[in-house]
Design a protein around this motif. Structure first.
Motif, PDB file in Angstrom:
ATOM      1  N   LEU A 128     -12.594 -61.778  -8.358  1.00  0.00           N
ATOM      2  CA  LEU A 128     -12.352 -61.436  -6.944  1.00  0.00           C
ATOM      3  C   LEU A 128     -10.861 -61.346  -6.586  1.00  0.00           C
ATOM      4  O   LEU A 128     -10.452 -60.391  -5.917  1.00  0.00           O
ATOM      5  CB  LEU A 128     -13.067 -62.424  -6.013  1.00  0.00           C
ATOM      6  CG  LEU A 128     -14.580 -62.234  -5.839  1.00  0.00           C
ATOM      7  CD1 LEU A 128     -15.116 -63.207  -4.806  1.00  0.00           C
ATOM      8  CD2 LEU A 128     -14.933 -60.813  -5.452  1.00  0.00           C
ATOM      9  N   PRO A 129     -10.031 -62.289  -7.044  1.00  0.00           N
ATOM     10  CA  PRO A 129      -8.606 -62.186  -6.686  1.00  0.00           C
ATOM     11  C   PRO A 129      -7.935 -60.910  -7.209  1.00  0.00           C
ATOM     12  O   PRO A 129      -6.888 -60.522  -6.700  1.00  0.00           O
ATOM     13  CB  PRO A 129      -7.980 -63.421  -7.351  1.00  0.00           C
ATOM     14  CG  PRO A 129      -9.107 -64.376  -7.511  1.00  0.00           C
ATOM     15  CD  PRO A 129     -10.320 -63.548  -7.762  1.00  0.00           C
ATOM     16  N   ALA A 152      -5.817 -61.747   0.518  1.00  0.00           N
ATOM     17  CA  ALA A 152      -6.076 -62.944   1.326  1.00  0.00           C
ATOM     18  C   ALA A 152      -6.184 -62.548   2.799  1.00  0.00           C
ATOM     19  O   ALA A 152      -5.535 -61.601   3.256  1.00  0.00           O
ATOM     20  CB  ALA A 152      -4.947 -63.939   1.121  1.00  0.00           C
ATOM     21  N   GLY A 153      -7.024 -63.244   3.537  1.00  0.00           N
ATOM     22  CA  GLY A 153      -7.158 -62.944   4.958  1.00  0.00           C
ATOM     23  C   GLY A 153      -8.614 -63.033   5.383  1.00  0.00           C
ATOM     24  O   GLY A 153      -9.471 -63.389   4.589  1.00  0.00           O
TER      25      GLY A 153
END
Ligand SMILES: O=C(O)C(=O)C[C@]1(C(=O)O)C=C[C@@H](O)C=C1
Length: 169
Positions: free
Chosen positions: A38-39, A44-45
């Motif tokens: 996923l990363p 991010a957020g």
């Protein structure tokens, strides 16, 4: 605890040795999916799309789990093709030799190239005026290739080894 159940129909289940049912690596799939994959293609957020996100995650996890656990069927076919060769390693409980026997690097290279190409073809943004933008993809095709190289195929092989180790129980 990750509980993503695979539903094979009865006739398919009978193809496998019964101990195949006890092999489940969904925990490993959950770990690489959430911590490593996923990363690579999220930022991010918080976009507030919790329901859609959960639904997409579930679809991805189920597809990955199904693909990886199909390794049981691949292992069964390989065993039936060369029972003597595999039996020696199974009797010795030699996982390393089993891994070598069932690995085909040329096939793996082909799979990686094919999934990358598929991600390019099916991941294009299509507009009315411009059919297919070769620069922008929904997901970076090289990440799809990496997904197969680093996780999908290694875990499929792990399932195959685990299955074969118990094939003569
Ligand atoms: O095609 C095979 O023989 C498989 O076992 C499948 C698979 C894969 O996961 O795609 C796994 C191991 C092989 O080295 C090649 C490919």
């Amino acid at each position: 605890m990750v509980t993503i159940n695979l539903k094979f129909d009865k006739s398919a289940a009978q193809v496998l040795h019964p101990t195949g049912a006890s092999i489940n690596i969904n925990k490993d799939i959950w770990d690489f999916y959430t911590k490593q994959l996923l990363p690579l293609f999220t930022t991010a957020g918080d976009d507030g799309n919790y329901a859609n996100t959960a639904q997409c995650d579930l679809q991805c996890l189920q597809a990955l789990s199904r693909r990886i656990h199909y390794g049981k069927f691949v292992a069964e076919v390989k065993f039936r093709d060369s029972p003597e060769e595999y039996s020696t390693a199974i009797h010795a409980q030699d996982g390393d030799t089993l891994m070598k026997l069932l690995t085909f690097k040329n096939v793996e290279e082909m799979v990686k190239r094919r999934v990358e190409k598929k991600a390019m073809v099916f991941g294009q943004e299509v507009t009315l005026n411009n059919v297919g933008d070769n620069e922008t993809y929904k997901i970076d095709p090289s990440i799809v290739s990496r997904l197969y190289d680093e996780w999908v195929m290694p875990l499929t092989k792990l399932v195959q080894v685990e299955y074969l180790l118990r094939r003569l129980d």
